[in-house]
Motif scaffolding. Structure first.
Motif, short mmCIF file in Angstrom:
data_model
loop_
_atom_site.label_atom_id
_atom_site.label_comp_id
_atom_site.label_asym_id
_atom_site.label_seq_id
_atom_site.Cartn_x
_atom_site.Cartn_y
_atom_site.Cartn_z
N THR A 161 0.81 -1.22 0.00
CA THR A 161 0.00 0.00 0.00
C THR A 161 0.84 1.27 0.00
O THR A 161 0.29 2.36 -0.13
N VAL A 162 2.15 1.12 0.13
CA VAL A 162 3.05 2.28 0.12
C VAL A 162 3.69 2.53 -1.25
O VAL A 162 3.89 3.68 -1.65
N LEU A 163 4.00 1.47 -1.97
CA LEU A 163 4.77 1.59 -3.21
C LEU A 163 4.20 2.60 -4.22
O LEU A 163 4.96 3.36 -4.82
N PRO A 164 2.88 2.64 -4.44
CA PRO A 164 2.37 3.64 -5.40
C PRO A 164 2.68 5.08 -4.98
O PRO A 164 2.88 5.94 -5.83
N LEU A 165 2.74 5.33 -3.67
CA LEU A 165 3.01 6.68 -3.18
C LEU A 165 4.49 7.04 -3.30
O LEU A 165 4.84 8.22 -3.41
N LEU A 166 5.36 6.04 -3.28
CA LEU A 166 6.80 6.32 -3.35
C LEU A 166 7.17 6.98 -4.65
O LEU A 166 8.07 7.84 -4.70
N ARG A 167 6.50 6.60 -5.72
CA ARG A 167 6.79 7.21 -7.02
C ARG A 167 6.38 8.68 -7.04
O ARG A 167 7.06 9.51 -7.63
N ILE A 168 5.28 8.98 -6.36
CA ILE A 168 4.83 10.37 -6.28
C ILE A 168 5.77 11.19 -5.40
O ILE A 168 6.15 12.31 -5.75
N LEU A 169 6.16 10.61 -4.28
CA LEU A 169 6.99 11.31 -3.31
C LEU A 169 8.48 11.27 -3.65
O LEU A 169 9.27 12.00 -3.05
N ASN A 170 8.84 10.38 -4.58
CA ASN A 170 10.24 10.24 -4.99
C ASN A 170 11.15 9.91 -3.80
O ASN A 170 12.23 10.46 -3.64
N ILE A 171 10.68 9.00 -2.97
CA ILE A 171 11.48 8.56 -1.82
C ILE A 171 12.40 7.43 -2.24
O ILE A 171 11.94 6.40 -2.74
N ASP A 172 13.69 7.63 -2.06
CA ASP A 172 14.68 6.61 -2.45
C ASP A 172 15.57 6.23 -1.27
O ASP A 172 16.71 5.80 -1.46
N MET A 173 15.06 6.40 -0.06
CA MET A 173 15.83 6.08 1.14
C MET A 173 14.97 5.21 2.06
O MET A 173 13.77 5.03 1.82
N PRO A 174 15.57 4.61 3.10
CA PRO A 174 14.80 3.73 3.98
C PRO A 174 13.60 4.43 4.63
O PRO A 174 13.64 5.64 4.89
N MET A 175 12.58 3.64 4.89
CA MET A 175 11.37 4.16 5.53
C MET A 175 10.88 3.14 6.55
O MET A 175 11.23 1.95 6.49
N ILE A 176 10.06 3.63 7.47
CA ILE A 176 9.51 2.80 8.54
C ILE A 176 8.12 2.34 8.13
O ILE A 176 7.23 3.17 7.88
N LEU A 177 7.92 1.02 8.05
CA LEU A 177 6.63 0.46 7.69
C LEU A 177 6.06 -0.35 8.85
O LEU A 177 6.76 -0.65 9.82
N LEU A 178 4.77 -0.67 8.76
CA LEU A 178 4.11 -1.57 9.72
C LEU A 178 4.31 -1.11 11.15
O LEU A 178 4.57 -1.88 12.05
N ASN A 179 4.22 0.22 11.34
CA ASN A 179 4.34 0.83 12.68
C ASN A 179 5.66 0.50 13.37
O ASN A 179 5.70 0.33 14.60
N GLY A 180 6.72 0.40 12.60
CA GLY A 180 8.03 0.11 13.16
C GLY A 180 8.45 -1.33 13.03
O GLY A 180 9.59 -1.68 13.36
#
Length: 268
Positions: free
Chosen positions: A50-69
């Motif tokens: 559910t995050v991947l489609p937003l990454l392209r919009i946000l252009n995030i290319d670094m680590p992120m915190i998923l599943l509440n940590g």
């Protein structure tokens, strides 16, 4: 002057509007912050799918915190670490809620499973569009999960989980993540712990981090970040612990925060 080279933002109710969109104003502000040398990433209860489609919009290319940590995920390298709910607690929670009116959802990496479809699941699908739920009638057989999501009356869910704790004599790690969501997480997992791990991975001190959110699951990271920020639409308990309250998620609160940081502080 203090400097904050890293901003970590929640998604739903924070970076996203109620329509689950990223505003143009927020995108412009994020890019300007990056141009000044800052880093921007997210901390969310969502999974990879559910995050991947937003990454392209946000252009995030670094680590992120998923599943509440529960997971640290790098879009370029994949999963850095992942945690799982204790199997005994998993089975007890499923047994407790399986015949209730709650919508049960279990998350494993990029998959989301349900034992059966209930009206409560519609509440999730209204908020998370274009998500595929896979039905597993014998859901307890797949007991390696990153989290359990209970959709429904969160007060009732909290009371049921507290009673279960007393019955089984074990602590259950659960947190409200939305007005109708209660997450059951692995032991000792939270966005705060996820933020500690992210900072250790990036070699950035916690005191140099801005963390922003709106819900109770954001509170742990807001408390430990150098500059904890609440959205204008945040729960009162979240606002109480924040050092600053920005505008709400439907009025470009992230953009307002980033311009505040760039004006008063320095990204690097």
């Amino acid at each position: 002057m203090d400097n904050y080279p890293l901003v970590v933002a929640d998604l739903d109710g924070t970076l996203l509007t109620d329509e689950k969109k990223v505003s143009k104003e927020n995108l412009i502000a994020i890019n300007k912050y990056r141009e000044k040398g800052g880093m921007f990433t997210i901390a969310t209860g969502r999974s990879q799918k559910t995050v991947l489609p937003l990454l392209r919009i946000l252009n995030i290319d670094m680590p992120m915190i998923l599943l509440n940590g529960g997971e640290l995920f790098d879009p370029k390298k994949g999963v850095i670490y992942s945690n799982y709910v204790d199997e005994t607690i998993f089975e007890q929670v499923i047994d407790l809620f399986i015949d209730s009116d709650f919508g049960i959802m279990t998350f494993y990496k990029d998959k989301i499973f349900i034992p059966d479809f209930k009206p409560a699941h519609e509440l999730y699908l209204e908020k998370q569009r274009d998500v595929k739920l896979e039905q597993l009638e014998e859901i307890k057989k797949f007991n390696k999960v990153n989290k359990i999501l209970l959709v429904g009356n969160v007060k009732k869910a909290r009371d049921m989980l507290l009673s279960l704790e007393q019955k089984i004599k074990k602590d259950i790690n659960f947190v409200q993540t939305d007005d109708v969501y209660m997450d059951v997480l692995p032991n000792n997992i939270s966005k705060g712990e996820g933020l500690k791990n992210l900072c250790e991975f990036l070699k950035i001190p916690l005191k140099k981090v801005v963390a922003v959110g709106d819900q109770m699951n954001d509170l742990s990271m807001i408390k430990i970040a150098g500059y904890g920020v609440a959205m204008g639409n945040a729960k009162q308990e979240v606002k109480k612990w924040a050092k600053y309250t920005t505008k709400d998620n439907n009025n470009n609160g992230i953009a307002h925060l980033l311009y505040e940081i760039m004006e008063k502080y320095s990204p690097i």
